[in-house]
Scaffold this active site. Structure first.
Site: not given
Ligand code: ACO
Length: 428
Positions: A307, A364
């Site tokens: 998140h 979610d």
């Molecule tokens: N699975 C694996 N790796 C992940 C995940 C995941 N679900 N989420 C983040 N990471 C990793 C990224 O690859 C990144 O790794 P790095 O530092 O080695 O490059 C690090 O964790 C940080 O991730 P970001 O994408 O930079 O974090 P951001 O805050 O931009 O994104 C997000 C948050 C979009 C929610 C992300 O965690 C994600 O894509 N999750 C899966 C989708 C999801 O469940 N979305 C619902 C969010 S809740 C809502 O909107 C109601």
């Protein structure tokens, strides 16, 4: 502590005031940055460090896992309040008393008819259309059938618009599902509670009596409360920014629905269930999918994990996980998907990759399992999220207009070609 931040640009120091919120969060007020520095701007892709507004609606502390609507803890609201009470609270700032709540509900019911010509629009969609696309289009279409714009300086006008959209939106939500299933469209039953009416509108068949299940009603009520607002997330920021051009409420909400649809935002609830199904079909090997999620060459992400703001736990996920157990048990459903979800959660919570990046289950991760137990098809999950988020979007739109916020218009740092001499077509 100083109440100013100092920034040095090209050897010149500039001071900017610090603003402190009611929860002691501190922001640097850079409103005068360009003017005082000769055009210098900040760059912050994804707005990870940028506050777009001051807001008095929702407070969350991602480190401590706190979420409060208008000061009330999400745990208390989920347990003790109804969705309509929470909607009133979010939009108008205070919990309603019994009389206000009754009036609110009856005013909403009075607005629950949708112009019958909207059926013609829905008829034009193929059955295969994603319900979120249909919902966004129908919400936008409401503008055409209710053309007079809201006078935001009139409390009465604002109130009438709020009850109008809260009345009509559940009908549109139900119609997106009924269209998909080839069921006749109708207008619900005003003798029922808000959530009961939503369920009946979605599921009743023209040749059978619809029997309400209190467990399902209570669980949906709770899910809607948990989704009702989440400060400046992607869809809410969209609603505020579209509304900041003084576009109407319905048009702004329609844009918010489109933003919510994406799998990185609200669309994650559908993506989670599809992921769990895929893991099940592939033999239930959660370790394989954990490895894929960690592999930087693989685009796969563990949906429902991570998140932007919560870096400890998502308080909504905690409540929902408990609810998923209860609902499945009460309904007597055994769903192996729930076991796969719990297995993945356990592995992720003990895995260095996830621990180091502070990736926890979000709202979610478990909501889809409950929706599925209620008989709601996967493609409708994000529509249910939109139904829950509606009061939050309305509250944020109203606040933005009442605060007379300027049009949202970010700057950019241009990195393209510098001036070039035009070459005529024949010479290229
Ligand atoms: N699975 C694996 N790796 C992940 C995940 C995941 N679900 N989420 C983040 N990471 C990793 C990224 O690859 C990144 O790794 P790095 O530092 O080695 O490059 C690090 O964790 C940080 O991730 P970001 O994408 O930079 O974090 P951001 O805050 O931009 O994104 C997000 C948050 C979009 C929610 C992300 O965690 C994600 O894509 N999750 C899966 C989708 C999801 O469940 N979305 C619902 C969010 S809740 C809502 O909107 C109601």
């Amino acid at each position: 502590m100083s109440d100013k931040a100092t920034l040095e640009v090209n050897g010149q120091k500039h001071e900017f005031p610090l603003i402190t919120g009611t929860e002691n969060e501190i922001a640097i007020d850079i409103k005068t940055l360009r003017a005082t520095t000769g055009g210098v701007i900040t760059i912050d892709p994804g707005y990870k460090n940028t506050g777009s507004c001051e807001s008095a609606i929702t407070f969350l502390d991602g480190e401590k896992g706190i979420l409060r609507y208008r000061g009330y803890a999400i745990e208390d609201l989920a347990e003790k309040a109804s969705f309509l009470e929470v909607a009133f609270l979010l939009i108008f700032g205070e919990l309603p008393d019994a009389e206000e709540l009754e009036k609110f509900h009856s005013d909403i019911k009075a607005q629950s008819l949708v112009d019958d010509d909207i059926r013609k629009i829905i008829d034009a969609f193929p059955k295969s259309a994603h319900p979120m696309g249909v919902l966004s289009s129908l919400t936008s279409a409401l503008t055409a059938f209710n053309p007079s714009s809201v006078n935001v300086d009139s409390e009465e006008d604002m109130y009438n618009s709020v009850v109008k959209i809260l009345g009509k939106f559940p009908v549109l939500v139900a119609w997106t599902l009924r269209k998909k299933h080839g069921l006749p469209l109708d207008y619900g039953d005003n003798s029922l509670g808000y959530v009961e009416n939503v369920l009946k509108m979605m599921f009743h068949k023209p040749n059978e009596e619809y029997i309400q299940n209190q467990i399902v009603v209570d669980a949906l009520d709770k899910l809607l409360i948990l989704h009702a607002d989440h400060e400046q997330n992607c869809s809410t920021s969209t609603v505020r920014i579209v509304g900041s051009s003084h576009a109407g409420l319905f048009a702004s909400l329609s844009a918010g629905i489109s933003a919510l649809w994406g799998p990185l935002h609200g669309g994650a609830n559908q993506a989670v269930l599809e992921m769990l199904e895929a893991i099940k079909e592939d033999g239930g090997d959660t370790k394989k999918y954990m490895a894929k999620a960690k592999d930087k060459e693989d685009p796969f992400r563990l949906m429902g994990f991570g998140h932007r703001v919560y870096k400890n736990f998502d308080p909504r996920a905690k409540i929902i996980k408990g609810s998923a157990d209860e609902v499945l048990e009460d309904l007597g459903i055994e769903d192996s998907i729930l076991d796969i979800a719990k297995g993945l959660e356990q592995e992720a919570l003990n895995d260095d990759y996830f621990v180091k990046r502070k990736l926890y289950p979000n709202v979610d991760f478990y909501s889809g399992i409950i929706y599925r137990a209620m008989g709601i098809p996967t493609e409708m999950f994000t529509v249910m999220f939109a139904l829950g988020r509606l009061p939050g979007w309305i509250a944020q739109w109203r606040e933005m207009r009442l605060n007379k916020e300027p049009i949202g218009r970010p700057r950019q740092l241009y990195v393209g070609e510098t001036h070039r001499t035009f070459v005529n077509l024949k010479k290229r």
